[in-house]
Design a protein around this motif. Structure first.
Motif, PDB file in Angstrom:
ATOM      1  N   GLY A  47       0.681  -1.105  -0.184  1.00  0.00           N
ATOM      2  CA  GLY A  47      -0.116  -0.068   0.072  1.00  0.00           C
ATOM      3  C   GLY A  47       0.569   1.332   0.109  1.00  0.00           C
ATOM      4  O   GLY A  47       2.042   1.042   0.101  1.00  0.00           O
ATOM      5  N   PRO A  48       0.558   2.388   0.080  1.00  0.00           N
ATOM      6  CA  PRO A  48       0.864   3.631   0.002  1.00  0.00           C
ATOM      7  C   PRO A  48       1.902   3.997   1.307  1.00  0.00           C
ATOM      8  O   PRO A  48       3.096   4.491   1.031  1.00  0.00           O
ATOM      9  CB  PRO A  48      -0.274   4.729  -0.156  1.00  0.00           C
ATOM     10  N   THR A  49       1.365   3.769   2.442  1.00  0.00           N
ATOM     11  CA  THR A  49       2.302   4.019   3.427  1.00  0.00           C
ATOM     12  C   THR A  49       3.370   3.039   3.328  1.00  0.00           C
ATOM     13  O   THR A  49       4.515   3.337   3.784  1.00  0.00           O
ATOM     14  CB  THR A  49       1.539   3.872   5.054  1.00  0.00           C
ATOM     15  N   HIS A  99       0.562   7.720   9.274  1.00  0.00           N
ATOM     16  CA  HIS A  99      -0.043   8.833   8.501  1.00  0.00           C
ATOM     17  C   HIS A  99      -0.976   9.816   9.267  1.00  0.00           C
ATOM     18  O   HIS A  99      -0.999   9.629  10.449  1.00  0.00           O
ATOM     19  CB  HIS A  99      -0.613   8.455   7.061  1.00  0.00           C
ATOM     20  N   ALA A 163      -8.988   1.145   4.436  1.00  0.00           N
ATOM     21  CA  ALA A 163      -7.943   0.351   5.341  1.00  0.00           C
ATOM     22  C   ALA A 163      -8.427   0.526   6.812  1.00  0.00           C
ATOM     23  O   ALA A 163      -7.611   0.501   7.797  1.00  0.00           O
ATOM     24  CB  ALA A 163      -6.754   1.042   5.047  1.00  0.00           C
ATOM     25  N   ALA A 167      -8.224   5.473   8.779  1.00  0.00           N
ATOM     26  CA  ALA A 167      -7.374   5.362   7.708  1.00  0.00           C
ATOM     27  C   ALA A 167      -7.773   6.392   6.636  1.00  0.00           C
ATOM     28  O   ALA A 167      -8.984   6.770   6.556  1.00  0.00           O
ATOM     29  CB  ALA A 167      -7.279   4.119   7.046  1.00  0.00           C
ATOM     30  N   ALA A 168      -6.819   6.887   6.150  1.00  0.00           N
ATOM     31  CA  ALA A 168      -6.999   8.201   5.066  1.00  0.00           C
ATOM     32  C   ALA A 168      -8.227   7.556   3.960  1.00  0.00           C
ATOM     33  O   ALA A 168      -8.785   8.536   3.591  1.00  0.00           O
ATOM     34  CB  ALA A 168      -5.799   8.310   4.320  1.00  0.00           C
ATOM     35  N   SER A 169      -8.291   6.370   3.628  1.00  0.00           N
ATOM     36  CA  SER A 169      -8.964   6.137   2.562  1.00  0.00           C
ATOM     37  C   SER A 169     -10.515   5.721   3.181  1.00  0.00           C
ATOM     38  O   SER A 169     -11.593   6.080   2.332  1.00  0.00           O
ATOM     39  CB  SER A 169      -8.675   4.620   2.046  1.00  0.00           C
ATOM     40  N   GLY A 191      -4.996  -2.809   4.855  1.00  0.00           N
ATOM     41  CA  GLY A 191      -4.360  -1.891   4.157  1.00  0.00           C
ATOM     42  C   GLY A 191      -4.782  -1.629   2.749  1.00  0.00           C
ATOM     43  O   GLY A 191      -5.631  -2.537   2.379  1.00  0.00           O
ATOM     44  N   GLY A 193      -3.129  -1.811   0.084  1.00  0.00           N
ATOM     45  CA  GLY A 193      -2.475  -2.718  -1.015  1.00  0.00           C
ATOM     46  C   GLY A 193      -3.414  -3.738  -1.304  1.00  0.00           C
ATOM     47  O   GLY A 193      -3.704  -4.092  -2.310  1.00  0.00           O
ATOM     48  N   ASP A 209      -7.510   6.760  -2.652  1.00  0.00           N
ATOM     49  CA  ASP A 209      -6.246   6.219  -2.049  1.00  0.00           C
ATOM     50  C   ASP A 209      -5.361   7.158  -2.468  1.00  0.00           C
ATOM     51  O   ASP A 209      -5.504   7.756  -3.447  1.00  0.00           O
ATOM     52  CB  ASP A 209      -5.940   4.912  -2.182  1.00  0.00           C
ATOM     53  N   GLN A 210      -4.057   6.992  -1.690  1.00  0.00           N
ATOM     54  CA  GLN A 210      -3.163   8.050  -2.132  1.00  0.00           C
ATOM     55  C   GLN A 210      -2.373   7.620  -3.457  1.00  0.00           C
ATOM     56  O   GLN A 210      -2.399   6.406  -3.921  1.00  0.00           O
ATOM     57  CB  GLN A 210      -2.120   7.738  -0.962  1.00  0.00           C
TER      58      GLN A 210
HETATM   59  N1  ASP Z   1      -3.890   4.407   2.308  1.00  0.00           N
HETATM   60  C1  ASP Z   1      -4.184   3.535   3.568  1.00  0.00           C
HETATM   61  C2  ASP Z   1      -5.162   4.261   4.138  1.00  0.00           C
HETATM   62  O1  ASP Z   1      -6.460   4.183   3.591  1.00  0.00           O
HETATM   63  C3  ASP Z   1      -3.151   2.964   4.339  1.00  0.00           C
HETATM   64  C4  ASP Z   1      -2.226   2.081   3.726  1.00  0.00           C
HETATM   65  O2  ASP Z   1      -2.482   0.875   3.341  1.00  0.00           O
HETATM   66  O3  ASP Z   1      -0.965   2.481   3.626  1.00  0.00           O
HETATM   67  O4  ASP Z   1      -4.836   4.932   5.040  1.00  0.00           O
END
Ligand code: ASP
Length: 331
Positions: A47-49, A99, A163, A167-169, A191, A193, A209-210
């Motif tokens: 995933g992004p993190t 994050h 996530a 979570a950011a999503s 996550g 990913g 997502d990021q």
């Molecule tokens: N981007 C994810 C989120 O929704 C977390 C991740 O898998 O990095 O916060």
């Protein structure tokens, strides 16, 4: 006489102890780290993190002269992994790269096994990443307006992946559902990913997502992208409209990341880590890779313990009234 001897006897070990102590302090500064460091990502691999952490850890490890190993502990919106680092030995060998969840968790989760407000020593901010609204590639919508109409029509018949709460999503999904005025069925993952794998496979319908996770899948046509959540378009995805351009003004969100050590980690260790972070964020290859993924490292003065602490605490204060007013908690 006896008193003088006693004093002399006491003074020698005291001086020896002092002498031993002084070089030890200096030694910690000069020799840390003497073995590999683990950086925990509180989300699944891929995933992004995870992507940001692996890029940063590689260069930091080179500067520190010891490898930085990435460990993924996903679950409960990042709180499982964060708890593990908060409860670890504060010696600089077990770190957390998290994050925006560090800002929302203290208000969203009322029962946690760790101190989400004070349980960490921030090392520095890392990056702020835009998000993209994406869907499975065969979703019957060609632009954001059509997607909004589809969400209004299908409602809970559509599956929105995220996530975990906080979570950011998840936050981006809340913003989207609020803007559209319709609830979807939400599907939590460890996550984004693994969530991305299911979106590409068509098992879930939508995600936000990021860009550090979505850019390459958008370019490859594996998912359909509708908008980027920033006021300006991104050079890395120039054809993608902003949310404002695409018809959802005000739906803006970026995801900040920072590095943390457990509370009580000595200041000289935190400062050494921070210097290595600053070196990593100046690395040409890292900067180029970040740019290709739609983001940039923070300015050097923000990759410091002081700046990260101030930003983190301000974010907690920003989210608290919003979450309390919504009355929606994770537990
Ligand atoms: N981007 C994810 C989120 O929704 C977390 C991740 O898998 O990095 O916060």
């Amino acid at each position: 006489m006896l008193r003088r001897r006693l004093l002399a006897a006491l003074a020698v070990p005291a001086m020896a102890a002092l002498a031993a102590f002084a070089p030890l302090g200096a030694q910690a500064q000069n020799t840390f780290p003497t073995r590999s460091i683990t950086v925990l990502v509180p989300f699944a691999a891929g995933g992004p993190t995870d992507t940001v952490t692996r890029l940063v850890a590689e260069v930091m490890g080179r500067d520190l002269g010891q490898p930085m190993v990435v460990e993924n502990v996903g679950g409960a919106g990042g709180t499982l992994g964060a708890a593990r680092v908060a409860q670890a030995k504060p010696d600089g060998y077990y770190l957390l790269l998290h994050h925006i969840g560090m800002g929302t968790t203290p208000s969203l989760y009322r029962r946690l096994s760790y101190d989400a407000v004070n349980g960490f020593e921030p090392v520095g901010l890392v990056t702020e990443v835009p998000m993209t609204i994406i869907a499975r590639k065969d979703i019957p919508a060609n632009n954001l307006q059509e997607l909004v109409a589809l969400i209004r029509k299908e409602g809970t018949g559509l599956n929105y992946a995220h996530a975990g709460v906080g979570a950011a999503s998840h936050l981006c999904g809340l913003l989207l559902q609020t803007a559209v005025g319709t609830q979807m069925t939400t599907v939590p993952y460890r996550g984004t990913g693994p969530a991305m794998t299911d979106l590409i496979g068509g098992t879930v319908d939508l995600m936000c997502d990021q860009t550090t996770n979505t850019t390459e899948h958008i370019r490859a046509g594996a998912v359909r992208a509708f908008a980027v959540t920033t006021p300006q378009r991104l050079p890395s995805l120039p054809d993608l409209p902003t949310t404002a351009e695409a018809g959802l003004p005000g739906m803006e969100v970026t995801v900040w990341h920072a590095l943390y050590a457990p509370k009580g980690t000595p200041a000289d260790v935190v400062n050494r880590l921070s210097r290595a972070l600053q070196v990593a964020l100046r690395d040409e290859k890292l900067v180029a890779r970040f740019a290709d993924l739609g983001t940039a490292p923070v300015a050097q003065e923000r990759a410091t313990p002081e700046a990260a602490r101030a930003f983190w605490q301000a974010d907690i204060a920003k989210w608290r009234p919003i979450i309390e007013a919504a009355g929606q908690y994770a537990d």
